[in-house]
Design an enzyme around this catalytic site. Structure first.
Site, PDB file in Angstrom:
ATOM      1  N   ASP A  71      65.418  21.787 118.418  1.00 31.04           N
ATOM      2  CA  ASP A  71      64.985  23.112 117.979  1.00 31.04           C
ATOM      3  C   ASP A  71      64.110  22.880 116.749  1.00 31.04           C
ATOM      4  O   ASP A  71      64.603  22.462 115.701  1.00 31.04           O
ATOM      5  CB  ASP A  71      66.201  23.982 117.626  1.00 31.04           C
ATOM      6  CG  ASP A  71      65.778  25.371 117.161  1.00 31.04           C
ATOM      7  OD1 ASP A  71      64.568  25.587 116.925  1.00 31.04           O
ATOM      8  OD2 ASP A  71      66.661  26.237 117.022  1.00 31.04           O
ATOM      9  N   VAL A  72      62.821  23.131 116.894  1.00 27.81           N
ATOM     10  CA  VAL A  72      61.898  22.763 115.807  1.00 27.81           C
ATOM     11  C   VAL A  72      62.064  23.622 114.549  1.00 27.81           C
ATOM     12  O   VAL A  72      61.431  23.353 113.544  1.00 27.81           O
ATOM     13  CB  VAL A  72      60.416  22.783 116.253  1.00 27.81           C
ATOM     14  CG1 VAL A  72      60.137  21.719 117.288  1.00 27.81           C
ATOM     15  CG2 VAL A  72      59.978  24.167 116.716  1.00 27.81           C
ATOM     16  N   TYR A 163      50.488  34.704 115.727  1.00 31.69           N
ATOM     17  CA  TYR A 163      50.094  33.531 116.518  1.00 31.69           C
ATOM     18  C   TYR A 163      48.766  32.967 116.002  1.00 31.69           C
ATOM     19  O   TYR A 163      48.634  31.754 115.777  1.00 31.69           O
ATOM     20  CB  TYR A 163      49.974  33.945 117.989  1.00 31.69           C
ATOM     21  CG  TYR A 163      49.619  32.813 118.915  1.00 31.69           C
ATOM     22  CD1 TYR A 163      50.598  31.952 119.400  1.00 31.69           C
ATOM     23  CD2 TYR A 163      48.302  32.609 119.322  1.00 31.69           C
ATOM     24  CE1 TYR A 163      50.274  30.906 120.256  1.00 31.69           C
ATOM     25  CE2 TYR A 163      47.972  31.566 120.176  1.00 31.69           C
ATOM     26  CZ  TYR A 163      48.961  30.720 120.643  1.00 31.69           C
ATOM     27  OH  TYR A 163      48.634  29.692 121.489  1.00 31.69           O
ATOM     28  N   LYS A 167      48.194  29.225 114.408  1.00 31.81           N
ATOM     29  CA  LYS A 167      47.355  28.184 115.018  1.00 31.81           C
ATOM     30  C   LYS A 167      46.188  27.790 114.110  1.00 31.81           C
ATOM     31  O   LYS A 167      45.733  26.641 114.150  1.00 31.81           O
ATOM     32  CB  LYS A 167      46.853  28.647 116.390  1.00 31.81           C
ATOM     33  CG  LYS A 167      47.971  28.788 117.419  1.00 31.81           C
ATOM     34  CD  LYS A 167      48.644  27.444 117.733  1.00 31.81           C
ATOM     35  CE  LYS A 167      49.647  27.542 118.860  1.00 31.81           C
ATOM     36  NZ  LYS A 167      50.265  26.251 119.186  1.00 31.81           N
TER      37      LYS A 167
HETATM   38  N1  LIG Z   1      48.973  28.848 127.726  1.00 31.12           N
HETATM   39  C1  LIG Z   1      47.871  28.977 126.999  1.00 31.12           C
HETATM   40  O1  LIG Z   1      46.889  29.613 127.406  1.00 31.12           O
HETATM   41  C2  LIG Z   1      47.784  28.342 125.650  1.00 31.12           C
HETATM   42  C3  LIG Z   1      46.554  28.360 125.013  1.00 31.12           C
HETATM   43  C4  LIG Z   1      46.420  27.762 123.782  1.00 31.12           C
HETATM   44  C5  LIG Z   1      47.504  27.152 123.195  1.00 31.12           C
HETATM   45  N2  LIG Z   1      48.700  27.160 123.830  1.00 31.12           N
HETATM   46  C6  LIG Z   1      49.800  26.478 123.158  1.00 31.12           C
HETATM   47  O2  LIG Z   1      50.291  25.457 123.993  1.00 31.12           O
HETATM   48  C7  LIG Z   1      51.674  25.240 123.718  1.00 31.12           C
HETATM   49  C8  LIG Z   1      52.454  25.335 125.020  1.00 31.12           C
HETATM   50  O3  LIG Z   1      52.315  26.640 125.538  1.00 31.12           O
HETATM   51  P1  LIG Z   1      52.614  27.030 127.058  1.00 31.12           P
HETATM   52  O4  LIG Z   1      51.556  27.970 127.451  1.00 31.12           O
HETATM   53  O5  LIG Z   1      52.865  25.815 127.856  1.00 31.12           O
HETATM   54  O6  LIG Z   1      53.937  27.891 126.859  1.00 31.12           O
HETATM   55  P2  LIG Z   1      55.408  27.669 127.419  1.00 31.12           P
HETATM   56  O7  LIG Z   1      56.170  28.857 126.981  1.00 31.12           O
HETATM   57  O8  LIG Z   1      55.374  27.321 128.853  1.00 31.12           O
HETATM   58  O9  LIG Z   1      55.915  26.377 126.594  1.00 31.12           O
HETATM   59  C9  LIG Z   1      56.358  26.468 125.280  1.00 31.12           C
HETATM   60  C10 LIG Z   1      57.609  25.611 125.156  1.00 31.12           C
HETATM   61  O10 LIG Z   1      58.035  25.638 123.782  1.00 31.12           O
HETATM   62  C11 LIG Z   1      59.446  25.622 123.812  1.00 31.12           C
HETATM   63  N3  LIG Z   1      60.002  26.117 122.545  1.00 31.12           N
HETATM   64  C12 LIG Z   1      60.015  27.393 122.101  1.00 31.12           C
HETATM   65  N4  LIG Z   1      60.687  27.470 120.945  1.00 31.12           N
HETATM   66  C13 LIG Z   1      61.092  26.213 120.645  1.00 31.12           C
HETATM   67  C14 LIG Z   1      61.842  25.652 119.567  1.00 31.12           C
HETATM   68  N5  LIG Z   1      62.319  26.407 118.576  1.00 31.12           N
HETATM   69  N6  LIG Z   1      62.066  24.329 119.570  1.00 31.12           N
HETATM   70  C15 LIG Z   1      61.626  23.549 120.602  1.00 31.12           C
HETATM   71  N7  LIG Z   1      60.925  24.032 121.650  1.00 31.12           N
HETATM   72  C16 LIG Z   1      60.663  25.351 121.670  1.00 31.12           C
HETATM   73  C17 LIG Z   1      59.808  26.526 124.983  1.00 31.12           C
HETATM   74  O11 LIG Z   1      61.155  26.330 125.417  1.00 31.12           O
HETATM   75  C18 LIG Z   1      58.776  26.132 126.001  1.00 31.12           C
HETATM   76  O12 LIG Z   1      59.248  25.123 126.880  1.00 31.12           O
HETATM   77  C19 LIG Z   1      52.071  26.290 122.685  1.00 31.12           C
HETATM   78  O13 LIG Z   1      51.970  25.743 121.390  1.00 31.12           O
HETATM   79  C20 LIG Z   1      51.000  27.345 122.862  1.00 31.12           C
HETATM   80  O14 LIG Z   1      50.822  28.113 121.716  1.00 31.12           O
HETATM   81  C21 LIG Z   1      48.889  27.746 125.051  1.00 31.12           C
END
Ligand SMILES: NC(=O)c1ccc[n+]([C@@H]2O[C@H](COP(=O)([O-])OP(=O)(O)OC[C@H]3O[C@@H](n4cnc5c(N)ncnc54)[C@H](O)[C@@H]3O)[C@@H](O)[C@H]2O)c1
Length: 260
Positions: A71-72, A163, A167
């Site tokens: 848990d980060v 958010y 970022k």
């Molecule tokens: N999907 C997009 O379009 C997109 C675009 C730009 C950036 N991102 C970034 O990419 C990363 C992954 O996003 P995604 O789209 O795969 O979302 P996702 O929700 O599928 O994955 C996020 C993961 O983070 C984990 N997580 C949440 N809280 C946590 C905690 N306290 N400790 C440890 N793990 C935790 C979740 O369980 C999940 O598995 C994120 O940082 C997101 O902001 C996503």
């Protein structure tokens, strides 16, 4: 081009990569890329069942993988993750910070609780993981950290106030940590994905928003998670990316290049 040449440039055989958020959609693709390049991948996430499923998937692909819960929001939990990765595989070489959460609301409805949760997971979590793993990487005089930013690292995106701020902070922190750790042989970079439909942004992708994203994306489509792998392997590779630190790669179909 020979397989031997590609292996020498980009192969990471025998290295351990820890992917925080590895149970998620984008994290999953990054895990598959690291496995393909030969790393042992430690899937790290808060949710146990998705971690187990991810490991099963990676092992089926022929890779070496294990998981460790984290848990980060807790420094102690990140310290345990590092210890567990070293216990499981004997080493830690690569850290990918890919955990993240998001809320989309009108500005006047964005609550302190939303702000605190997003900033704590998306930014403080990255700070703490960079410090915990960074200390280990400095001690071994080698290591590569890749933080996952967003187009919102550069441009504030409407409705996702906390958010966007988180970022922007991730990219700023990446540059700052990179310039301090460079002399210790540790590289820190950022990948800034555009729009990839996933769990985390499902709620904020309304029809109206999808239309405006497409209007602003020169390639006129969403990204596929696997399209992030090339950037990741460049940044962590032993020869290909050794002189790259403190920077970012946009993987966004041109979103941040477009203005009108
Ligand atoms: N999907 C997009 O379009 C997109 C675009 C730009 C950036 N991102 C970034 O990419 C990363 C992954 O996003 P995604 O789209 O795969 O979302 P996702 O929700 O599928 O994955 C996020 C993961 O983070 C984990 N997580 C949440 N809280 C946590 C905690 N306290 N400790 C440890 N793990 C935790 C979740 O369980 C999940 O598995 C994120 O940082 C997101 O902001 C996503």
């Amino acid at each position: 081009m020979s397989a031997e040449y590609l292996q020498r440039m980009f192969g990471i055989d025998g290295q351990t990569a820890v992917v925080i958020g590895g149970a998620g959609v984008l994290g999953g693709a990054l895990c598959r890329g690291l496995i393909g390049a030969g790393a042992h991948v430690v899937v790290a996430d808060v949710a146990e069942e998705p971690c187990k499923a991810r490991v099963e998937e990676l092992v089926k692909l022929g890779g070496k993988s294990s998981y460790s819960l984290v848990d980060v929001t807790s420094r102690g939990s990140i310290e345990k993750l590092l210890a567990s990765a070293i216990e499981q595989t004997g080493r830690a070489d690569i850290l990918v910070n890919c955990a993240g959460v998001n809320y989309g609301t009108d500005f006047l409805d964005h609550t302190d609780e939303m702000w605190d949760r997003v900033l704590t997971i998306n930014l403080r979590g990255v700070f703490q993981a960079c410090q915990v793993f960074g200390r280990h990487f400095v001690s071994q005089r080698a290591g590569s950290i890749v933080n996952i930013g967003s187009v919102t690292s550069h441009l504030p995106l409407s409705r996702v106030f906390s958010y966007s701020a988180s970022k922007a902070g991730v990219l700023n922190l990446t540059r700052n940590v990179a310039q301090e750790l460079a002399v210790h042989g540790v590289r820190v970079n950022c990948i800034c994905p555009g729009f990839f439909p996933a769990e985390q942004n499902r709620k904020v992708l309304t029809k109206e928003r999808v239309d405006s994203i497409m209007a602003g994306t020169p390639m006129k489509r969403f990204g596929e998670p696997e399209e992030l792998i090339g950037a990741l392997l460049l940044l962590v590779s032993p020869v290909g990316g050794q002189f790259i630190t403190g920077t970012h790669i946009n993987v966004d179909g041109g979103f941040t290049a477009a203005w009108l």
